[in-house]
Design a protein around this motif. Structure first.
Motif: not given
Length: 227
Positions: A13-15, A17-27
């Motif tokens: 539920e906590d992504p 930081a995000t930018y242009n569809g990019r999520k910190e949690s995924d990176d």
């Protein structure tokens, strides 16, 4: 045997930081898991506070670390400020850090700056995961997710970032980095079953066995286990 706790920031539920569809949690999850695989390849045990896109509270993260004894706790993050206004890497320790935390932070920071990230330095902060963990702890911000240049570095030099962080960690553990063979690189992400060819109390006997195995074209290395 060395043991680490890896913490991949945010998730579920906590992504982050995000930018242009990019999520910190995924990176940080994808990159951190690859660093974990590389470190494990060198015989180091790595426990992870999450292994999927799951919500994990700060208390759960520190409680997870508190359950065991680790050589280091390492939290992976990406930074954000205002779109395209800030860039670079920075690595944090808790306030008045111990020598081990500071040295690991400096090693990781230097290894990423060499790859082209702007050097924002090693800093101190009162972050929960640094304050409430028992082991020497660092938190690394691998570039700004809202900076296109940092994202390009993150993507284009991904394999170099993984190797750089791995080498920095292994250096602080006193373990030499071993280049992966083509066969090993193909096996990353798979379950590997290692076969031991004996345990020796005298190092020379172990080295003789390594020599015999390599002469038989068997990949072999010495791994040290403390009783």
């Amino acid at each position: 045997m060395s043991r680490l706790c890896f913490d991949y920031g945010h998730g579920g539920e906590d992504p982050g930081a995000t930018y242009n569809g990019r999520k910190e949690s995924d990176d940080v999850l994808s990159l951190g898991k690859e660093v974990a695989a590389e470190v494990r390849r060198h015989g180091v045990v790595v426990d992870e506070t999450r292994t999927s896109d799951a919500t994990v509270s700060l208390n759960d993260r520190s409680s997870f670390e508190n359950e065991n004894t680790y050589h280091y706790f390492i939290s992976f993050h990406r930074n954000a400020y205002e779109p395209e206004k800030a860039k670079g890497v920075e690595t944090y320790t808790y306030l008045n850090p111990g020598e081990k935390s500071r040295e690991l932070a400096e090693s990781i920071q230097a290894s990423l700056v060499i790859l082209g990230f702007v050097d924002r330095g090693v800093k101190e902060a009162n972050y929960h995961v640094l304050r409430e963990t028992k082991s020497p702890a660092v938190l690394v911000e691998i570039g700004f997710i809202d900076n296109s240049g940092d994202n390009n570095l993150f993507d284009e030099k991904r394999s170099e970032i993984i190797k750089a962080i791995t080498k920095a960690i292994l250096y602080e553990l006193g373990i030499d980095y071993i280049e992966a063979s083509a066969e090993t690189e193909e096996a990353i992400g798979q379950t590997l079953y290692r076969v031991m060819a004996g345990s020796y109390s005298i190092r020379q006997n172990a080295e003789n066995q390594i020599k015999n195995l390599k002469e038989a074209r068997v990949d072999a290395t010495i791994m040290i286990f403390d009783k």
